[in-house]
Design a protein around this motif. Structure first.
Motif, PDB file in Angstrom:
ATOM      1  N   PRO A 134       5.771 102.573  28.838  1.00  0.00           N
ATOM      2  CA  PRO A 134       6.437 102.698  27.421  1.00  0.00           C
ATOM      3  C   PRO A 134       7.952 103.119  27.430  1.00  0.00           C
ATOM      4  CG  PRO A 134       4.586 103.795  27.480  1.00  0.00           C
ATOM      5  CD  PRO A 134       4.547 103.589  28.759  1.00  0.00           C
ATOM      6  N   GLU A 135       8.410 103.991  28.454  1.00  0.00           N
ATOM      7  CA  GLU A 135       9.517 104.323  28.430  1.00  0.00           C
ATOM      8  C   GLU A 135      10.538 103.340  29.101  1.00  0.00           C
ATOM      9  OE1 GLU A 135      10.567 108.492  29.743  1.00  0.00           O
ATOM     10  OE2 GLU A 135       8.516 109.141  29.543  1.00  0.00           O
TER      11      GLU A 135
ATOM     12  N   GLN B 131      -5.484 103.637  13.471  1.00  0.00           N
ATOM     13  CA  GLN B 131      -5.560 105.197  13.846  1.00  0.00           C
ATOM     14  C   GLN B 131      -5.582 105.248  15.542  1.00  0.00           C
ATOM     15  OE1 GLN B 131      -5.095 107.424  11.533  1.00  0.00           O
ATOM     16  NE2 GLN B 131      -4.993 108.599  13.265  1.00  0.00           N
ATOM     17  N   THR B 132      -5.133 106.102  15.828  1.00  0.00           N
ATOM     18  CA  THR B 132      -5.028 106.368  17.319  1.00  0.00           C
ATOM     19  C   THR B 132      -5.518 107.871  17.458  1.00  0.00           C
ATOM     20  OG1 THR B 132      -2.698 106.710  17.787  1.00  0.00           O
ATOM     21  CG2 THR B 132      -3.705 104.598  17.995  1.00  0.00           C
TER      22      THR B 132
ATOM     23  N   CYS C 207       2.261 101.792  22.533  1.00  0.00           N
ATOM     24  CA  CYS C 207       2.203 102.315  23.799  1.00  0.00           C
ATOM     25  C   CYS C 207       1.075 102.165  24.444  1.00  0.00           C
ATOM     26  CB  CYS C 207       2.641 104.047  23.611  1.00  0.00           C
ATOM     27  SG  CYS C 207       4.292 104.588  23.297  1.00  0.00           S
TER      28      CYS C 207
ATOM     29  N   GLN D  89      -8.416 115.393  13.727  1.00  0.00           N
ATOM     30  CA  GLN D  89      -7.949 114.242  13.544  1.00  0.00           C
ATOM     31  C   GLN D  89      -8.384 113.689  11.813  1.00  0.00           C
ATOM     32  OE1 GLN D  89      -6.089 112.378  15.328  1.00  0.00           O
ATOM     33  NE2 GLN D  89      -5.713 111.077  13.702  1.00  0.00           N
TER      34      GLN D  89
ATOM     35  N   PHE E 122       3.228 103.615  16.567  1.00  0.00           N
ATOM     36  CA  PHE E 122       3.976 103.942  17.929  1.00  0.00           C
ATOM     37  C   PHE E 122       2.903 103.888  18.911  1.00  0.00           C
ATOM     38  CE2 PHE E 122       5.307 107.106  20.765  1.00  0.00           C
ATOM     39  CZ  PHE E 122       6.515 106.391  21.531  1.00  0.00           C
TER      40      PHE E 122
ATOM     41  N   PHE F  62      -5.934 108.099   7.472  1.00  0.00           N
ATOM     42  CA  PHE F  62      -4.534 107.721   6.411  1.00  0.00           C
ATOM     43  C   PHE F  62      -5.221 106.416   5.912  1.00  0.00           C
ATOM     44  CE2 PHE F  62      -2.819 109.381  10.431  1.00  0.00           C
ATOM     45  CZ  PHE F  62      -1.948 110.715   9.753  1.00  0.00           C
TER      46      PHE F  62
ATOM     47  N   PHE G  67       3.931 106.629  13.312  1.00  0.00           N
ATOM     48  CA  PHE G  67       3.503 107.268  14.438  1.00  0.00           C
ATOM     49  C   PHE G  67       2.733 106.754  15.263  1.00  0.00           C
ATOM     50  CE2 PHE G  67       2.039 110.311  17.507  1.00  0.00           C
ATOM     51  CZ  PHE G  67       3.081 110.374  18.293  1.00  0.00           C
TER      52      PHE G  67
ATOM     53  N   LEU H 239       9.052 104.621  16.602  1.00  0.00           N
ATOM     54  CA  LEU H 239       9.409 105.834  16.849  1.00  0.00           C
ATOM     55  C   LEU H 239      10.669 106.340  16.085  1.00  0.00           C
ATOM     56  CD1 LEU H 239       8.699 108.635  18.275  1.00  0.00           C
ATOM     57  CD2 LEU H 239      10.255 107.522  20.477  1.00  0.00           C
TER      58      LEU H 239
ATOM     59  N   MET I 293      11.061 100.500  26.365  1.00  0.00           N
ATOM     60  CA  MET I 293      11.913 100.840  25.347  1.00  0.00           C
ATOM     61  C   MET I 293      13.422 101.004  25.403  1.00  0.00           C
ATOM     62  SD  MET I 293       9.689 103.869  22.788  1.00  0.00           S
ATOM     63  CE  MET I 293       8.860 104.608  24.468  1.00  0.00           C
ATOM     64  N   ALA I 294      13.591 101.490  26.741  1.00  0.00           N
ATOM     65  CA  ALA I 294      15.111 101.801  27.441  1.00  0.00           C
ATOM     66  C   ALA I 294      16.016 100.780  26.806  1.00  0.00           C
ATOM     67  CB  ALA I 294      14.956 101.805  28.826  1.00  0.00           C
TER      68      ALA I 294
ATOM     69  N   PHE J 209      -5.157 111.821  19.312  1.00  0.00           N
ATOM     70  CA  PHE J 209      -4.257 112.669  19.929  1.00  0.00           C
ATOM     71  C   PHE J 209      -4.772 113.566  20.597  1.00  0.00           C
ATOM     72  CE2 PHE J 209      -2.596 111.826  15.573  1.00  0.00           C
ATOM     73  CZ  PHE J 209      -1.157 111.260  15.708  1.00  0.00           C
TER      74      PHE J 209
ATOM     75  N   LEU K  39      14.065 110.437  26.283  1.00  0.00           N
ATOM     76  CA  LEU K  39      12.846 109.733  25.576  1.00  0.00           C
ATOM     77  C   LEU K  39      11.607 110.215  25.893  1.00  0.00           C
ATOM     78  CD1 LEU K  39      12.367 107.528  23.896  1.00  0.00           C
ATOM     79  CD2 LEU K  39      12.244 105.938  25.955  1.00  0.00           C
TER      80      LEU K  39
ATOM     81  N   TYR L  38      10.067 101.398  20.130  1.00  0.00           N
ATOM     82  CA  TYR L  38      11.316 102.271  19.655  1.00  0.00           C
ATOM     83  C   TYR L  38      11.701 102.521  18.384  1.00  0.00           C
ATOM     84  CZ  TYR L  38      15.025 105.346  20.614  1.00  0.00           C
ATOM     85  OH  TYR L  38      15.908 106.547  20.738  1.00  0.00           O
TER      86      TYR L  38
ATOM     87  N   PHE M  90       0.791 117.262  11.340  1.00  0.00           N
ATOM     88  CA  PHE M  90       0.631 116.323  10.150  1.00  0.00           C
ATOM     89  C   PHE M  90      -0.891 116.270   9.972  1.00  0.00           C
ATOM     90  CE2 PHE M  90      -0.198 112.919   7.381  1.00  0.00           C
ATOM     91  CZ  PHE M  90       0.591 113.325   6.228  1.00  0.00           C
TER      92      PHE M  90
ATOM     93  N   ALA N 270       3.591 109.594   9.311  1.00  0.00           N
ATOM     94  CA  ALA N 270       2.620 109.787  10.397  1.00  0.00           C
ATOM     95  C   ALA N 270       1.987 108.341  10.677  1.00  0.00           C
ATOM     96  CB  ALA N 270       1.612 110.780   9.819  1.00  0.00           C
TER      97      ALA N 270
ATOM     98  N   PHE O 236       9.739 106.605  12.592  1.00  0.00           N
ATOM     99  CA  PHE O 236       9.021 107.919  12.079  1.00  0.00           C
ATOM    100  C   PHE O 236       9.834 109.123  12.055  1.00  0.00           C
ATOM    101  CE2 PHE O 236       7.874 111.604  14.734  1.00  0.00           C
ATOM    102  CZ  PHE O 236       6.690 112.192  13.821  1.00  0.00           C
TER     103      PHE O 236
END
Lengths: 229, 229
Positions: free
Chosen positions: A82-83, A2-3, A72, B2, A68, B5, A65, A35, A86-87, A5, B51, A32, B65, A62, A38
């Motif tokens: 992260p971008e 669990q992370t 990151c 939060q 993901f 899950f 995600f 992602l 992933m590129a 948000f 991205l 990626y 979610f 979820a 997801f």
């Protein structure tokens, strides 16, 4: 796993480990992959035959995600955007998903179960060769998110109700494996560090052993679904 | 907000409150609204031009979610099955989304911003009339998940780059409002308890006042986007 948000500012929680290119590549590929998994699961949830199926698939999406976000956070901790990580993998993964868009609910279940598990086996083979904290995070996010049992139960019930779908789904699974190998080969050619981590350069016996392990596990999963590999 | 899950077994954590039908209806409507918002945002993330945009939209989808899970937990606590509570609203919400599928990234941003905020204003009007814990949960999940600022910034930048898109997006927003009102009317006709909670039966002045508050807020949001209401 669990992370939060929005994500915690992971860069403040540890010092950079001077990451090598192979670690960054694996984390970027996996990020990626999660992602797009997801997005795909959430999109496929629209095809769910029942509200309960829709809720189950959304719950699994979820969970992808949160994986993901965990990767990151690890990239942030290593001082890598992260971008950027992933590129290099956007092209191969986008092409894989575009060439394997499920036509219905059963195809999406088989894709989630067969495709994600082959990818997970492949990532695990690489992860065992990574340094400490990155290895732990990769192995943790690869833990099953519950869609194994869900997919097996639904696909077996569908075959029982109508045995003719088994042939179509077996063909579909073979196509998934073929497309996955095509894109994996493309990544292998472009990303020397990642390939070098997987096997010593030119060590074809080691590569064959890894490939055989992954394909044996795949055959066992196909049997669990009631499909011929 | 939060949630875990898989979800915690909320039914064990409190006694049932003998929920009235209006509370169950609002929670069911909101739960299915959040679940479809999640699906829609995750699907729209595929249209993201960059991205970074994709990651931002996926993060907002995951927040929707977690709202969905919070409402399901409250329904469980009240002793009502989430699927039963959502069932009456599947038709209207599915029809709304089918009749307003965005053609591109900008239309999806306008839909997320304009549509979700009108719905949220409407839910808030009802929620203030709910009993304690359900009211708190509804108001908490309606808190902005960050897509207000994100959508406004992206849409304004697109109009600045190409002023001709403003006319098309203004028409699109009017269509969204029209379709939303059509479906809201349908729900109102079918669900007496919900309508009764919103206004006393036959109290047209109170209904007009609510409608005017919601439309004023909508006009302010259209101005923020740089669009004529």
């Amino acid at each position: 796993m669990q992370t939060s948000f929005p994500p915690a500012d992971a860069s403040a929680s540890g010092t950079a480990d001077q990451p090598d290119q192979a670690t960054v590549d694996l984390l970027g590929l996996l990020a990626y992959g999660e992602l797009t998994a997801f997005e795909r699961m959430a999109t496929d949830a629209r095809m769910s035959p029942t509200l309960g199926d829709k809720m189950a698939l959304a719950t699994m999406a979820a969970a992808e995600f949160s994986h993901f976000r965990a990767i990151c956070d690890e990239l942030d901790r290593l001082g890598v955007g992260p971008e950027d990580a992933m590129a290099p993998f956007i092209g191969p993964l986008t092409d894989f998903h575009n060439s394997t868009a499920p036509a219905d609910w059963l195809e999406s279940l088989v894709k989630a179960y067969v495709g994600d598990n082959i990818a997970a086996d492949f990532y695990r083979e690489i992860a065992t060769r990574l340094p400490g904290s990155s290895r732990e995070i990769v192995l943790r996010v690869l833990a099953d998110t519950g869609h194994a049992a869900f997919a097996v139960e639904r696909v077996r019930a569908a075959i029982e109700a109508n045995p003719t779908v088994a042939g179509r789904l077996a063909l579909w699974a073979r196509r998934l494996v073929g497309e996955a190998l095509t894109q994996a080969q493309r990544v292998g050619v472009d990303r020397d560090a990642l390939t070098g981590l997987l096997v010593g350069v030119g060590d074809l016996d080691a590569l064959a052993a890894i490939f055989n392990r992954i394909m044996s596990a795949h055959s066992r999963r196909m049997s669990a679904l009631g499909l011929s590999a």
